[in-house]
Write an enzyme that holds these catalytic residues in place. Structure first.
Site, short mmCIF file in Angstrom:
data_model
loop_
_atom_site.label_atom_id
_atom_site.label_comp_id
_atom_site.label_asym_id
_atom_site.label_seq_id
_atom_site.Cartn_x
_atom_site.Cartn_y
_atom_site.Cartn_z
N ARG A 176 52.95 15.64 -2.99
CA ARG A 176 51.55 15.61 -3.54
C ARG A 176 50.50 14.83 -2.64
O ARG A 176 50.08 13.70 -2.92
CB ARG A 176 51.39 14.90 -5.07
CG ARG A 176 52.22 15.91 -6.05
CD ARG A 176 51.98 15.54 -7.59
NE ARG A 176 50.70 15.47 -8.39
CZ ARG A 176 50.47 15.32 -9.16
NH1 ARG A 176 51.13 14.30 -10.02
NH2 ARG A 176 49.08 15.38 -9.50
N CYS A 219 55.76 12.10 -6.07
CA CYS A 219 56.08 11.86 -7.53
C CYS A 219 57.35 12.86 -7.75
O CYS A 219 57.68 13.60 -7.02
CB CYS A 219 54.64 12.41 -8.41
SG CYS A 219 54.57 14.14 -8.53
N LYS A 279 42.44 15.06 -20.92
CA LYS A 279 43.02 13.91 -19.97
C LYS A 279 42.45 14.07 -18.78
O LYS A 279 41.83 13.12 -17.84
CB LYS A 279 44.60 13.89 -19.99
CG LYS A 279 44.99 12.99 -19.05
CD LYS A 279 46.70 12.95 -18.85
CE LYS A 279 47.35 13.99 -18.16
NZ LYS A 279 47.38 13.83 -16.69
N ASN A 280 42.74 15.18 -18.19
CA ASN A 280 42.42 15.36 -16.77
C ASN A 280 40.80 15.39 -16.48
O ASN A 280 40.42 15.66 -15.23
CB ASN A 280 42.80 16.63 -16.18
CG ASN A 280 44.61 16.33 -15.99
OD1 ASN A 280 44.87 15.09 -16.02
ND2 ASN A 280 45.31 17.33 -15.97
N ASP A 317 50.25 23.07 -15.51
CA ASP A 317 50.68 22.29 -16.53
C ASP A 317 50.97 22.79 -17.94
O ASP A 317 51.47 22.33 -18.83
CB ASP A 317 49.54 21.19 -16.87
CG ASP A 317 48.91 20.67 -15.48
OD1 ASP A 317 49.69 20.27 -14.84
OD2 ASP A 317 47.70 19.92 -15.67
N ARG A 360 51.45 9.77 -22.00
CA ARG A 360 50.28 9.60 -21.01
C ARG A 360 49.34 10.66 -21.25
O ARG A 360 48.24 10.64 -21.11
CB ARG A 360 51.03 9.93 -19.65
CG ARG A 360 51.83 8.74 -19.13
CD ARG A 360 52.34 9.01 -17.74
NE ARG A 360 51.05 9.51 -17.15
CZ ARG A 360 51.16 10.48 -16.10
NH1 ARG A 360 52.55 11.00 -15.64
NH2 ARG A 360 50.08 11.07 -15.52
N1 EPU Z 1 47.20 19.22 -2.43
C1 EPU Z 1 47.02 19.38 -0.80
N2 EPU Z 1 46.52 18.45 -0.36
C2 EPU Z 1 45.71 17.49 -0.94
C3 EPU Z 1 45.54 17.72 -2.47
C4 EPU Z 1 46.47 18.61 -3.11
O1 EPU Z 1 48.14 19.97 -0.18
O2 EPU Z 1 44.99 16.72 -0.57
C5 EPU Z 1 48.07 20.52 -3.08
C6 EPU Z 1 49.22 19.70 -4.10
O3 EPU Z 1 50.14 19.55 -3.20
C7 EPU Z 1 49.09 20.93 -4.90
C8 EPU Z 1 47.84 21.57 -4.93
O4 EPU Z 1 47.24 21.19 -3.55
O5 EPU Z 1 50.10 21.80 -4.35
C9 EPU Z 1 46.93 21.44 -6.00
O6 EPU Z 1 46.91 19.98 -6.36
P1 EPU Z 1 45.57 19.32 -6.91
O7 EPU Z 1 45.01 18.40 -5.89
O8 EPU Z 1 44.86 20.27 -7.62
O9 EPU Z 1 46.26 18.30 -8.08
P2 EPU Z 1 45.88 16.94 -8.52
O10 EPU Z 1 44.37 16.98 -8.42
O11 EPU Z 1 46.55 15.85 -7.92
C10 EPU Z 1 45.38 17.67 -11.05
C11 EPU Z 1 45.98 17.41 -12.59
C12 EPU Z 1 47.52 17.81 -12.35
C13 EPU Z 1 47.37 19.47 -12.43
C14 EPU Z 1 46.86 19.71 -10.98
C15 EPU Z 1 46.94 21.20 -10.85
C16 EPU Z 1 44.83 15.15 -12.71
C17 EPU Z 1 44.84 13.66 -12.76
N3 EPU Z 1 45.89 15.86 -12.57
O12 EPU Z 1 46.24 17.13 -9.85
O13 EPU Z 1 47.73 17.37 -13.88
O14 EPU Z 1 48.87 19.58 -12.40
O15 EPU Z 1 45.61 19.08 -10.95
O16 EPU Z 1 46.09 21.77 -11.84
O17 EPU Z 1 43.59 15.80 -13.02
C18 EPU Z 1 49.11 16.78 -15.77
O18 EPU Z 1 48.28 16.71 -16.27
O19 EPU Z 1 50.39 16.75 -16.12
C19 EPU Z 1 49.05 16.82 -14.17
C20 EPU Z 1 50.14 16.76 -13.36
#
Ligand code: EPU
Length: 427
Positions: free
Chosen positions: A122, A117, A22-23, A313, A405
């Site tokens: 996030r 969320c 998915k991701n 995850d 999802r």
């Molecule tokens: N963070 C920041 N600033 C940012 C972005 C992230 O401080 O601008 C922090 C977040 O709050 C968190 C950490 O950095 O503490 C990592 O967040 P990341 O940006 O890596 O998360 P994401 O890209 O929004 C993806 C996956 C998530 C998965 C996370 C971590 C997708 C669509 N989502 O989220 O997947 O948990 O990486 O590996 O790729 C799931 O599949 O259930 C899911 C939530």
């Protein structure tokens, strides 16, 4: 709205084939915006998130074909809009991955801010910092992120994308996609090294992007004039694979996940072995087996970390498993310190868990009991289903749209492994 009704107590036995990740598929679909040529994606899982992003892209003017035998064709040859509204983004945070491609292709993007969320704030500050480093002007306006490239277009530069909680996965993806069409070279320091980032990078390379360093924290992207069409097969979903391995483990059964990449799951395999399970592996499969009939895991601590550490995850699923351990395990959530919505629901099933900020203390118990529980997010829902597989009596997991999802036909796959589970309409 649907619910899942699970009658626990059956050891799973059999094999399950893993779907595309998915991701990875979501940003790869968004990458179709970077070219007017067709992008064919194979191994596309049948998930509601894929349908939601398909609708976002379609609204933007992308021709989004139906998914047939896991193959999806996307083409952005016509006029493309630059605005993705609240209606879609609120359904799926992942739709922010259209920002980078829109900015690169059109020089402007207006995308609803995703907001918080259930498991925390996030933020997306890192994405925006990356776009600014490429010369874009970014502002928040009436709940929208408005990003505009200078009239001369985006230009490469160096940017650090790490955060206090590790590197941002979609932040890295978004900035990498924007940089593919920028003038000059972009260096991303503190890039996320997750397999899904590499997979997107490989798809972009197939489209003609010049990217070095995939899988390392330093990415170097030399911008090109234009990207072309490509065909790409999405990598298998390591979280889905991990979830089924834990399902086998929690029931004391034998489950083989096929069509996966064992190397992407080494942290989970390590934890499962530590907990006393036997693991067998082949080139593209893993199998979990209990030591003996009625086996309960040894208590095993875990800390979630960026890849190759234990993924956040899989934290909820690991907690469900440790609820059945023969002692006390410590679980530390280092990526999303508030990602514990499954905790009170597991407690309703008889689990003994205390939490102090990012630390959860899980005291294993022999018996979990069926109850009405409510799913609050995708992985929390999976954890509740896993706990239900081993609980006495019947569990009803409500609000399971979360699970659709990210897991393709989960109840059918679990039934094929021997579980007693059915989907029903909720009252
Ligand atoms: N963070 C920041 N600033 C940012 C972005 C992230 O401080 O601008 C922090 C977040 O709050 C968190 C950490 O950095 O503490 C990592 O967040 P990341 O940006 O890596 O998360 P994401 O890209 O929004 C993806 C996956 C998530 C998965 C996370 C971590 C997708 C669509 N989502 O989220 O997947 O948990 O990486 O590996 O790729 C799931 O599949 O259930 C899911 C939530």
């Amino acid at each position: 709205m649907d619910k899942l009704i699970v009658r626990g107590g059956r050891a799973l036995d059999g094999s399950v084939r893993i779907s595309g990740a998915k991701n990875a598929v979501l940003p790869i679909m968004a990458a179709a915006l970077l070219t007017d040529q067709p992008l064919t994606v194979r191994g596309v899982p049948a998930l509601s998130d894929v349908r939601t992003l398909g609708a976002v892209l379609s609204e933007l003017g992308v021709e989004v074909g139906p998914v047939e035998d896991g193959t999806l064709r996307l083409e952005s040859a016509g006029e493309i809009g630059h605005e993705a509204g609240w209606d879609f983004v609120r359904k799926m945070r992942g739709s922010v991955c259209v920002l980078g491609p829109l900015l690169a292709r059109l020089g402007q993007a207006r995308v609803s801010l995703p907001g918080g969320c259930v498991f925390g704030v996030r933020p997306i500050d890192v994405h925006l910092k990356g776009f600014e480093a490429l010369g874009a002007r970014v502002r928040i306006d009436h709940g929208y992120i408005v990003a505009e490239a200078p009239s001369s277009g985006l230009r490469g530069s160096e940017v650090f994308l790490g955060t206090a909680f590790g590197s941002s996965v979609t932040g890295t993806m978004n900035v990498m996609m924007a940089a593919t069409l920028a003038r000059g070279t972009t260096v991303i320091q503190g890039a996320a090294c997750e397999p899904e980032v590499i997979d997107l990078g490989r798809c972009l390379q197939a489209m003609g992007a010049q990217i070095d360093g995939l899988g390392s924290p330093r990415l170097e992207i030399s911008g090109v004039e234009r990207l072309g069409g490509a065909e790409h097969t999405v990598l298998p979903d390591r979280i889905e694979a991990g979830t089924y391995l834990v399902a086998g483990a929690i029931t004391g059964g034998r489950v083989r996940v096929t069509g996966c990449r064992p190397g992407d799951l080494s942290s989970l395999v390590d934890r499962l072995k530590q907990a006393g399970f036997a693991i067998e592996r082949g080139d593209d499969w893993l199998e979990v087996q209990p030591k003996h009939f009625g086996f309960r895991p040894s208590p095993t601590d875990c800390t979630t970390q960026p890849f190759p550490g234990l993924p956040t995850d899989l934290q909820a699923q690991w907690m469900a498993l440790m609820c059945r351990a023969t002692g006390v395990s410590l679980i530390t959530e280092r990526i999303y310190p508030d990602r514990y919505m499954h905790l009170p629901e597991l407690v309703r099933m008889g689990a003994r868990i205390r939490r102090q900020e990012a630390l959860a203390v899980v005291e294993g118990t022999e018996r979990l009991s069926g109850a009405h529980v409510t799913a609050s997010d995708l992985r929390a829902s999976a954890a509740l289903v896993l706990a239900a597989l081993v609980a006495d009596g019947e569990t009803q997991v409500h609000r399971v749209y979360h699970i659709d999802r990210g897991y393709e036909r989960i109840e059918e796959r679990l039934v094929a492994l021997g579980a007693d589970i059915e989907r029903a309409e909720d009252d």
